[in-house]
Design an enzyme around this catalytic site. Sequence first.
Site, mmCIF file in Angstrom:
data_model
loop_
_atom_site.group_PDB
_atom_site.id
_atom_site.type_symbol
_atom_site.label_atom_id
_atom_site.label_comp_id
_atom_site.label_asym_id
_atom_site.label_seq_id
_atom_site.Cartn_x
_atom_site.Cartn_y
_atom_site.Cartn_z
ATOM 1 N N GLU A 48 0.821 -1.210 0.000
ATOM 2 C CA GLU A 48 0.000 0.000 0.000
ATOM 3 C C GLU A 48 0.856 1.262 0.000
ATOM 4 O O GLU A 48 0.526 2.245 -0.668
ATOM 5 C CB GLU A 48 -0.952 -0.003 1.202
ATOM 6 N N TYR A 131 -6.408 6.262 4.477
ATOM 7 C CA TYR A 131 -6.554 5.254 3.435
ATOM 8 C C TYR A 131 -5.727 4.000 3.756
ATOM 9 O O TYR A 131 -6.225 2.873 3.669
ATOM 10 C CB TYR A 131 -6.146 5.794 2.062
ATOM 11 N N ASP A 149 -9.858 5.010 -2.438
ATOM 12 C CA ASP A 149 -8.757 5.644 -3.149
ATOM 13 C C ASP A 149 -9.339 6.373 -4.361
ATOM 14 O O ASP A 149 -10.552 6.492 -4.511
ATOM 15 C CB ASP A 149 -7.690 4.618 -3.552
#
Length: 305
Positions: A48, A131, A149
């Site tokens: 990520e 996020y 996102d």
Amino acid sequence: MPILTDPLAAAHDVATLRDAVVAWFEDAARDLPWRRPDRTAWGVLVSEVMLQQTPVVRVEPVWRAWMLRWPTPADLAAASTADVLRAWDRLGYPRRALRLQECARAVVARHGGAVPDDEDALLALPGVGEYTAAAVRAFAFGRRSVVVDTNVRRVLARTLTGTALPEPSYTAAERALAQAVAPADDDASARWAAASMELGALVCTARAPRCASCPVRSSCAWRAAGHPPDELAHRRRGQAWHGTDRQVRGRVMALLREASDPVDRERLLLVTDDRAQADRCLAGLVEDGLVEPSETDPDLFALPA
């Protein structure tokens, strides 16, 4: 087209969207290493961070090499910063590499080397924002988490609100919509998060959406409205690259990654014709902790030890 206001109609619309996208995902999902059954929470977290503003095709080989070298937070925490920056290679935004190492050290110090699944604990880690924390909870631990996102924002904007693209900045209305759409069940929510992101990445793209291949084309509000243009195009700024400080900083970092010994300032300033720009970028890299001057000669520079 506005969001549906009738509760029953809205619930039906959202359920149809989720079911179709998740069914499509079962067959269309890319085989990515951080999605496989043997993935670790650390591997998901690393992916990520690397995927922020960087496409999968560039991230995957670097991620594989990274995980072979530093398969746990403790491994990365003990590495030299110079090795970390070299391994980051050309993924861009190298400060992400520094934050990832800081994150690894925090995981070791605060959580015994295991990535936590608690949202507050994740948010307290260096470099982990809303996020990333949500993505780790969903994709590493299978927890209900609202993962949003740019891809998910675009999918929701088009399918449910009928707009070409979402607002330039994430809004409270978008947050509320994403929260309402996410299933209540842990497994279903995690699956929806992955599926909606994949749809945005592969089909519902920003510049050339493949509407004919979209699993929800028959119920998409944007398609039903005739694909209206982006009304906020004038507020969106394209990211220039050639001649920017970011490009020059990247050239300086590339020279230092390839060098086995400290590099002279004069050589570093030759990365561009604008000496003042190069000097400014070098100073910025030093300030950011990405480059260090030699203790014996201030005109020699190297990656941090």
